[in-house]
Motif scaffolding. Structure first.
Motif, PDB file in Angstrom:
ATOM      1  N   GLY A  81      -6.227  34.415   4.520  1.00  0.00           N
ATOM      2  CA  GLY A  81      -6.779  33.776   3.338  1.00  0.00           C
ATOM      3  C   GLY A  81      -5.927  32.704   2.699  1.00  0.00           C
ATOM      4  O   GLY A  81      -6.273  32.191   1.624  1.00  0.00           O
ATOM      5  N   LEU A  82      -4.828  32.331   3.336  1.00  0.00           N
ATOM      6  CA  LEU A  82      -3.931  31.337   2.732  1.00  0.00           C
ATOM      7  C   LEU A  82      -4.120  29.979   3.397  1.00  0.00           C
ATOM      8  O   LEU A  82      -3.670  29.755   4.522  1.00  0.00           O
ATOM      9  CB  LEU A  82      -2.465  31.770   2.852  1.00  0.00           C
ATOM     10  N   VAL A  83      -4.768  29.079   2.698  1.00  0.00           N
ATOM     11  CA  VAL A  83      -4.906  27.686   3.131  1.00  0.00           C
ATOM     12  C   VAL A  83      -4.752  26.821   1.888  1.00  0.00           C
ATOM     13  O   VAL A  83      -5.486  26.977   0.925  1.00  0.00           O
ATOM     14  CB  VAL A  83      -6.268  27.418   3.789  1.00  0.00           C
ATOM     15  N   GLY A  84      -3.797  25.924   1.920  1.00  0.00           N
ATOM     16  CA  GLY A  84      -3.588  25.018   0.792  1.00  0.00           C
ATOM     17  C   GLY A  84      -4.181  23.661   1.083  1.00  0.00           C
ATOM     18  O   GLY A  84      -3.617  22.886   1.862  1.00  0.00           O
ATOM     19  N   ARG A  85      -5.334  23.377   0.502  1.00  0.00           N
ATOM     20  CA  ARG A  85      -5.967  22.072   0.716  1.00  0.00           C
ATOM     21  C   ARG A  85      -5.438  21.070  -0.306  1.00  0.00           C
ATOM     22  O   ARG A  85      -5.173  21.403  -1.451  1.00  0.00           O
ATOM     23  CB  ARG A  85      -7.479  22.180   0.581  1.00  0.00           C
ATOM     24  N   ARG A  86      -5.295  19.835   0.126  1.00  0.00           N
ATOM     25  CA  ARG A  86      -4.884  18.781  -0.793  1.00  0.00           C
ATOM     26  C   ARG A  86      -5.601  17.489  -0.435  1.00  0.00           C
ATOM     27  O   ARG A  86      -5.994  17.279   0.725  1.00  0.00           O
ATOM     28  CB  ARG A  86      -3.369  18.574  -0.769  1.00  0.00           C
ATOM     29  N   THR A  87      -5.769  16.642  -1.420  1.00  0.00           N
ATOM     30  CA  THR A  87      -6.441  15.355  -1.232  1.00  0.00           C
ATOM     31  C   THR A  87      -5.399  14.249  -1.099  1.00  0.00           C
ATOM     32  O   THR A  87      -4.428  14.198  -1.859  1.00  0.00           O
ATOM     33  CB  THR A  87      -7.365  15.047  -2.420  1.00  0.00           C
ATOM     34  N   LEU A  88      -5.605  13.389  -0.126  1.00  0.00           N
ATOM     35  CA  LEU A  88      -4.715  12.256   0.130  1.00  0.00           C
ATOM     36  C   LEU A  88      -5.504  10.970  -0.090  1.00  0.00           C
ATOM     37  O   LEU A  88      -6.720  10.930   0.110  1.00  0.00           O
ATOM     38  CB  LEU A  88      -4.178  12.305   1.555  1.00  0.00           C
ATOM     39  N   THR A  89      -4.815   9.919  -0.475  1.00  0.00           N
ATOM     40  CA  THR A  89      -5.509   8.656  -0.716  1.00  0.00           C
ATOM     41  C   THR A  89      -4.537   7.489  -0.603  1.00  0.00           C
ATOM     42  O   THR A  89      -3.317   7.683  -0.491  1.00  0.00           O
ATOM     43  CB  THR A  89      -6.186   8.663  -2.107  1.00  0.00           C
ATOM     44  N   LEU A 130       0.839  -1.186   0.000  1.00  0.00           N
ATOM     45  CA  LEU A 130       0.000   0.000   0.000  1.00  0.00           C
ATOM     46  C   LEU A 130       0.877   1.240   0.000  1.00  0.00           C
ATOM     47  O   LEU A 130       1.959   1.244   0.602  1.00  0.00           O
ATOM     48  CB  LEU A 130      -0.890   0.051   1.246  1.00  0.00           C
ATOM     49  N   VAL A 131       0.408   2.303  -0.657  1.00  0.00           N
ATOM     50  CA  VAL A 131       1.065   3.607  -0.594  1.00  0.00           C
ATOM     51  C   VAL A 131       0.028   4.628  -0.153  1.00  0.00           C
ATOM     52  O   VAL A 131      -1.102   4.646  -0.664  1.00  0.00           O
ATOM     53  CB  VAL A 131       1.655   4.022  -1.950  1.00  0.00           C
ATOM     54  N   LEU A 132       0.394   5.481   0.791  1.00  0.00           N
ATOM     55  CA  LEU A 132      -0.468   6.567   1.249  1.00  0.00           C
ATOM     56  C   LEU A 132       0.202   7.875   0.859  1.00  0.00           C
ATOM     57  O   LEU A 132       1.296   8.194   1.330  1.00  0.00           O
ATOM     58  CB  LEU A 132      -0.660   6.495   2.763  1.00  0.00           C
ATOM     59  N   SER A 133      -0.460   8.633  -0.019  1.00  0.00           N
ATOM     60  CA  SER A 133       0.190   9.806  -0.586  1.00  0.00           C
ATOM     61  C   SER A 133      -0.851  10.787  -1.098  1.00  0.00           C
ATOM     62  O   SER A 133      -2.061  10.554  -0.999  1.00  0.00           O
ATOM     63  CB  SER A 133       1.129   9.377  -1.722  1.00  0.00           C
ATOM     64  N   MET A 134      -0.376  11.903  -1.668  1.00  0.00           N
ATOM     65  CA  MET A 134      -1.259  12.841  -2.337  1.00  0.00           C
ATOM     66  C   MET A 134      -1.925  12.160  -3.525  1.00  0.00           C
ATOM     67  O   MET A 134      -1.332  11.296  -4.164  1.00  0.00           O
ATOM     68  CB  MET A 134      -0.474  14.063  -2.830  1.00  0.00           C
ATOM     69  N   ALA A 135      -3.151  12.551  -3.801  1.00  0.00           N
ATOM     70  CA  ALA A 135      -3.881  11.982  -4.934  1.00  0.00           C
ATOM     71  C   ALA A 135      -3.212  12.377  -6.245  1.00  0.00           C
ATOM     72  O   ALA A 135      -2.891  13.545  -6.465  1.00  0.00           O
ATOM     73  CB  ALA A 135      -5.323  12.460  -4.914  1.00  0.00           C
ATOM     74  N   ARG A 157      -2.752   1.096  -4.595  1.00  0.00           N
ATOM     75  CA  ARG A 157      -2.378  -0.305  -4.666  1.00  0.00           C
ATOM     76  C   ARG A 157      -1.961  -0.631  -6.097  1.00  0.00           C
ATOM     77  O   ARG A 157      -2.156   0.176  -7.012  1.00  0.00           O
ATOM     78  CB  ARG A 157      -3.555  -1.197  -4.271  1.00  0.00           C
ATOM     79  N   ARG A 158      -1.387  -1.822  -6.272  1.00  0.00           N
ATOM     80  CA  ARG A 158      -1.098  -2.287  -7.626  1.00  0.00           C
ATOM     81  C   ARG A 158      -2.405  -2.612  -8.344  1.00  0.00           C
ATOM     82  O   ARG A 158      -3.330  -3.153  -7.731  1.00  0.00           O
ATOM     83  CB  ARG A 158      -0.199  -3.527  -7.580  1.00  0.00           C
ATOM     84  N   VAL A 214      -3.302   2.142  -8.995  1.00  0.00           N
ATOM     85  CA  VAL A 214      -4.613   2.780  -8.922  1.00  0.00           C
ATOM     86  C   VAL A 214      -4.896   3.232  -7.495  1.00  0.00           C
ATOM     87  O   VAL A 214      -4.437   2.627  -6.518  1.00  0.00           O
ATOM     88  CB  VAL A 214      -5.733   1.829  -9.393  1.00  0.00           C
ATOM     89  N   ALA A 215      -5.677   4.317  -7.385  1.00  0.00           N
ATOM     90  CA  ALA A 215      -6.110   4.802  -6.083  1.00  0.00           C
ATOM     91  C   ALA A 215      -7.242   3.932  -5.553  1.00  0.00           C
ATOM     92  O   ALA A 215      -8.013   3.349  -6.323  1.00  0.00           O
ATOM     93  CB  ALA A 215      -6.568   6.248  -6.188  1.00  0.00           C
TER      94      ALA A 215
END
Length: 304
Positions: free
Chosen positions: A266-274, A145-150, A277-278, A158-159
């Protein structure tokens, strides 16, 4: 052509040990017995796998070609044993997971703690790194498994859509940084400061670049680039640098009053994590147990 488990194990152990003698010791067999096993494998292949020389064993071109397949077959066999043990209620095995630093700092330890509380016979191997290195380890079957930015799916990776959450990133600075005393502070005021950051091409760097662009700004000059989170934190704390970090990475430093978010309005950097797997194959049972706990924990970190 069929390969036996002992043949493949002998082959890979010689490579990892560097010599017949050390490999025989690791496998708890005699050196002549190990030589016979490798000789039989070479005979079946019709080609030599090793070049023997005074300093040990070196792979031939045929050996180089066989190595990734042998590693994969052995790992799949190990996963099969773990899956059968899990079905028998033994729940033994090893969770092999890779994560970027912000996830390895908070979310992953919570999930690991929950897994081991329910299945104490499991072991966990964690690799921390940036996406390119983690993806490579995933494809080599070093982790499951890898846990990282989308990022977009590929033909091989694949996510896992059920395991997705968000965090926020910010400019961070020491509590005594001069910019904290500036009236009407804005992001442009940070451009002429000393900056340290992860290297170009990494997820955090690209996220920072995206946020600055959204504010109509180019990137500040990065004086120090490093993959070491320890070095980044030390530069912020001890040398007055600014940096860009995901909030979970510095919650301990924030609580201890070491350094914290620089309050840029006003500065907030949102990011998606997921989780990733192979694409091919099934997730080993130990990895599924970790994924189950992640799916329980990550909703707490999803932002509205």
């Amino acid at each position: 052509m069929n390969f036996s488990f002992p043949q493949l194990q002998a082959f890979t152990t010689i490579i990892s040990s560097g010599s017949l003698g050390r490999a025989a010791d690791a496998l708890h067999i005699t050196q002549p017995a190990l030589s016979r096993t490798i000789k039989k494998l070479e005979t079946e292949l019709g080609a030599a796998l090793f070049e023997r020389h005074s300093k040990g064993m070196r792979l031939t071109a045929i050996g180089e070609a066989l190595l990734p397949h042998a590693t994969l077959l052995l790992r799949e066999a190990e996963s099969a044993h773990e899956e059968i043990d899990a079905m028998r209620g033994l729940a033994k095995g090893t969770i092999r997971v890779g994560a970027v630093a912000s996830i390895a700092t908070l979310v992953l330890p919570l999930a690991v703690s929950s897994v081991l509380a329910r299945w104490p016979n499991l072991r966990v191997e964690i690799v921390e790194g940036v996406w390119d290195r983690l993806a490579d380890s995933l494809m080599k079957h070093e982790i499951d498994l890898v846990l990282s930015m989308a990022v977009p799916d590929t033909s091989e990776i694949v996510a896992i859509s059920s395991c997705r959450w968000e965090d926020t990133s910010h400019v961070v600075a020491a509590l005594d940084h001069p910019l904290r005393r500036k009236a009407d502070l804005c992001l442009a005021d940070t451009l002429d400061q000393q900056w340290c950051a992860p290297p170009r091409g990494t997820g955090p760097f690209e996220h920072m670049q995206q946020v600055f662009a959204e504010h109509g700004l180019g990137m500040p000059a990065i004086a120090v680039e490093t993959r070491s989170i320890t070095v980044l934190k030390s530069l912020v704390t001890r040398a007055g640098f600014l940096s860009w970090m995901a909030a979970p990475m510095y919650d301990t430093e924030s609580a201890a009053g070491v350094f914290d978010t620089l309050p840029v309005p006003g500065l907030v950097g949102r990011r998606t994590l997921t989780a990733f797997r192979r694409r091919q194959g099934i997730l080993p049972s130990p990895a599924l147990k970790l994924l189950e706990q992640l799916n329980t924990i990550v909703p707490e970190y999803n932002q509205p």
